[in-house]
Structure formats: structure tokens, C-alpha cells
Design a protein around this motif. Sequence first.
Motif, short mmCIF file in Angstrom:
data_model
loop_
_atom_site.label_atom_id
_atom_site.label_comp_id
_atom_site.label_asym_id
_atom_site.label_seq_id
_atom_site.Cartn_x
_atom_site.Cartn_y
_atom_site.Cartn_z
N GLU A 95 -7.10 -2.93 -5.12
CA GLU A 95 -7.09 -3.87 -4.06
C GLU A 95 -6.82 -6.03 -4.46
O GLU A 95 -6.25 -6.37 -3.70
CB GLU A 95 -7.98 -3.88 -2.90
CG GLU A 95 -8.88 -3.18 -2.50
CD GLU A 95 -7.48 -2.68 -1.28
OE1 GLU A 95 -7.01 -1.72 -2.24
OE2 GLU A 95 -7.74 -3.70 -0.90
N GLU A 133 0.89 -1.03 -0.04
CA GLU A 133 0.05 0.16 -0.49
C GLU A 133 0.77 1.47 -0.49
O GLU A 133 0.31 2.07 -1.02
CB GLU A 133 -0.84 0.08 1.28
CG GLU A 133 -1.62 -1.37 0.91
CD GLU A 133 -3.46 -1.49 2.48
OE1 GLU A 133 -2.28 -0.94 3.35
OE2 GLU A 133 -3.22 -2.20 2.03
N ASN A 165 2.07 1.48 -3.18
CA ASN A 165 1.02 2.74 -4.15
C ASN A 165 0.59 3.89 -4.15
O ASN A 165 -0.03 4.29 -5.12
CB ASN A 165 0.23 1.12 -4.22
CG ASN A 165 -1.02 1.16 -4.71
OD1 ASN A 165 -1.13 0.93 -6.57
ND2 ASN A 165 -2.76 1.20 -4.31
#
Lengths: 166, 446
Positions: free
Chosen positions: B394, B372, B375
Motif C-alpha cells: 500500500e 491497483e 498491481n
Amino acid sequence: MSTIITAGEVKATQTQPKRRTLRWIAGVAGGIVLVFAAWFGFMLYRMNYVPSDLDLSTTRLSNAGVYRVSYAPRRGSIVINQIHAWTIHVATADGQPVTDAAITVDGDMPQHGHGLPTRPQVTKHLGNGDYLVEGMKFQMGGWWVVDFTIDATGKHDTVRFNMILK
Amino acid sequence: MPSQRTLIGLAGVAVIVLATAAYLLWPRSEWNQDEIATLRGLWIGSLPALAPDPSNKVADDERAVALGQQLFFDTRLSVNGKVACASCHLPEQDFQDGKPLGQGVGTTARRTMPIAGTAYSPWLFWDGRKDSLWAQALGPLESPVEHGGSRTQYAHLIDHSYRAEYEALFGSLPNLLDSTRFPAAAGPVSDPVTRAAWDQMTPEDREAVTRIYANIGKAIAAYERKITPGPSRFDQYVEALLKGDTPTMRTAVAPDEVAGLRLFVGKAGCINCHNGPLFTNNDFHNTGVPAAPGLPGDTGRAKGVQQVLADEFNCLSKFSDAAPEDCGELRFAKSDDHALERQFKPPSLRNVAERAPYMHVGQFATLREVLEHYNRAPAAPAGHSELKPLNLSEQELGQLEAFLRSLSGPLNTPPELLAPPAPSVACLGCHPGTANQLVPADPSQP
């Protein structure tokens, strides 16, 4: 009073809904095609792409045409993440070896901008216009540029080599 | 109004265009030639044999491996007799400790790093402040928060407990019996008393002790060179792919893992830094990892490169066995770029799933948090992050995580090297967990 409906009128009323449906289908299909095309174009733009007209040659004339320069890794091919040496050959534009040049080396990946992982240097004049460049290293594959700045007999010029490493 | 036929014709063309686009763009599970070459580069079969270490003349000597293993597990190599290398580099945990910071005699300022495959790296530690495995081993031994000891203490230990093994490799030990010349605890450490004792020694005696100290590192390094990764399910997949063995490809990894691999070498860009069969380029990168509260600011490679250039045990030092022409990494190291600020070295991703928490002070508790972070690509606390937001969904993050889990596998190290060596007469109770054990006399010892 005639209430007979002609064949043409029947056909006209019967095909109105069909036409609308067909128009609707064509419009939706066309819309989908347009969306796909736009998406495809956007993906191409976003992808890391390299200019298709890159000069990858290992011998080039310097930017102001002063020197003809060529390079070769001493090991034979460039292996990612391994420190290694190059030989570069510097000659005048008409091929006379230049034996007393001061040369600096730099490099980068134009798409990333992080530079070389090392500070290579010309460490030896090998004679006959050949020079030993030590400390070359590339830490990832992709499109690299290596720039040489050359000063000899009062003339200064630069040359850039492109390479695509895997 | 176009005729019915025209409309049907247009619809037909649209269908053909759509079908062609779908055929060209729909994700497929096969790989093209370029991608296969990339996968081959990540495959463990591409890991070359370990090159000799010119700076360590005993690096490939099996006797040095045996001595190094003894030393690696010996808790007497510490100020309190309780800390060995293996105390934080636990073999059963991929040679690390699963904690955000290391716990020796004190607490360190960074995460303990794993060891497998580090013999291939030109730089050691998160900031590359050591340029050989043997020089790295010497850092924790005199660190006040790790082993807390000093080099004369270690020289005396070699003299008392490892004389034969040491002299077989490095020649005769000097006579260390005079305790005014060779105090029990003296070294260039932070403790003022130990430091003062060191400063009072003659330069010749200091050099003699430092040479023994360097050789301790070289034996430990010989042992660590044996700790290398073995094949994972990812490697089975690539090997099957290279052989065209489709059934094994299907059973080696799951579809999600293949999708994650595709992202890894494709739009997630992980392979930019996590490349090669060890899944690291052993170079330095600022990935904008958050600073840990309560710890001093960490400039990473910016300071690390200055330290290695000045290191008493670097490739160009008198304790190195290398000639200057073997020291290219050090001689041509980049030290003057502001981009070095807060750059760190990515560890190998092999067995990464077994090694939470992640990053240089364990900032991320799970792999998902790591992904994450990549990202989102937040700005770096200092310096300039190389990351760009990836806009992965996701589902894609889950696929990447699944792929990373497929990189786990056993070490390619003989099992007898993955445990403390059998306690010998020389080492009663000196291994972690063996204190107070009665050890039978070894009949092969004179």
C-alpha cells in the motif's frame, strides 16, 4: 561435611546463564544472516537479469556456419521509439559477398515475448552483399534479439544478434 | 560445546556480515549512472524539436496555425452548429473533457484523448487508426456522434467564412456556388440522405471537396502541433540532479515522490511502455483493462491497424504531401499478429493527475484504481495482457501515485493559443459560449 564450593564450581555455575545468552545471540545473528542471504538470492532471481555471457557483437557467423553476417544502423546508433533502417552485409563464411539472398527479419525481447512493434523488411539489394532493412523499431530499452533468415544459392541459415538498448 | 570466545567470534562475524549486507542493500536516495541516464531520457529537456510532418506541407506555417485555431473553436463545424473540437478538447482541462465517453451530438464509444505532445506520435486515437494529426481531425468531423457534419457542409463554410485565409495557404477554392453539384450536406457518412447526395456527385467534384476537407485537417493539425507539455516538478528534480544541485533536488520533489519514481523506473516496470520525455512510447499494449458493460467489444489495435492501412487520408494517400519513403511507419506496420487483440496506445502521463477518469472508456475513476489494476494484473477480457502482478505494498502504491502527481505542469504553448481567438466578423457567435454576443465591427476588415 565440606560445603566449600571450589572456584571452578563457582565459575561453572556463574557462567552457565552467560553461555546460554551468548549461544542465543549467536543463533539469532546466524539466523538473521541466513534469512538475509536467502532474501538477497531471491531478489536476484526475481530481478530482470540478462545472461552475463551474451554475445553482443555486430558480426556473427550464422548458426550452421554458412554465412558471416554483420549489421549497422544507418543513422549511427539505435534510438528507442524511432523507426529507422539498417544495412546488413551478408558474406560466405570465408568472406565472399553474397549478392542474391532472400532475407527475412524478426525480433523479440526474450524476457517479455512481445516481438518487434513493426514488420521490418529488406527492401533493397544495395550491391556487394549489402542489403537495406527498413522498418526497424524498438519500443523499449533492454535486451533485444534480432533474427535474420537467409536463403541464397540454395543454402538456408539463420543468425541471431543480441543487443542491449537504453 | 564451543568456547565462549568462539561464540563471541561467530557473533562478531555475523555482525560484520549483517552490516555489510545492510550497507549494500539498504535503499539510498542517490542514483547510479545507469539510473541517471534513464532519468535524463524521461526529462523534458530530452524532448527533441518537433520534426516536420512530410504529409502536411502547411504543418509549420504560422498562417495555418491561425486558421487552425479558428477552426478548432468554430462550432459551425458540426451538423447542429453547437460542436467544435474545443467542445470535447477543452483547453482548460488539458484538452480533454474529464468524462468516460465523449459527448458530441451523440455519445462516443471511447474516452476523449488529450492533445499535448500528440504531434510526436506516429499514430492517433487509442487504436492508432489514423497516422497523422490532420487525418485524425477529419475523423470526428464526419462521425455521426461527434460533429455529425459532412464535407460539403465544411467546404461551404470555408468558402463563406475563411476564403482569404484558406486561399493564402492552399490556392484558389473551386467555384462551389452550384448547389446541385455541391449540395449543402453531402459526404461518405452514415446518414443515408447525406450519403446519397454524396454518391450523386461526380468523382471530380467529390475529389475537389475532399481536398478542401483534407486541408481543413491540415490547418487544425498546424494549430495542434503547438500544444506541447511544459516542465513539471519532476523535470526540475532531474535538471537539478544533472547539475548536481542537491538543494533544488530536495525542494523540487518530496521523498515519497522520489520513492515512487524509483518504483516507476524499477520494479513496477512502468517505464517499459511509459518511456521517453512524453512518458509514452506511442506503441500498442494490452494491459488487461476491463471491458465496459453495455459497449460493443473493442479489439483496439487489431482493428485500428486495418483501418489505417485502408484510410482515405493515410500517409500513402493522394491527399498526403508525403513521398512513399516518408511513410515507413505505415509501410512496415505490424498488422498480422494475434497479439494486437485489445491493444491500446498509452497516452502521455504528463498531467495525468489532472485527467480522471482513466483508460479507453474511463474504466478507472482514480489514479489509485489504475495502480491497483497494474498491481493485481488480472487476465484480459480478450487477447493477452502484458502485465504481471507487482506485489507492491500500500505504501509503494501511494508513492507511485505521488510520483505521478509530480508530472503535472503548464503547457508549453503561448496563452493566446489556449483560448478561442478573438471573434471576428467572420465568426459572429460561432465559438462555444459566445452565442448571442454582439461583436463590434473589426476596423481592420475592409
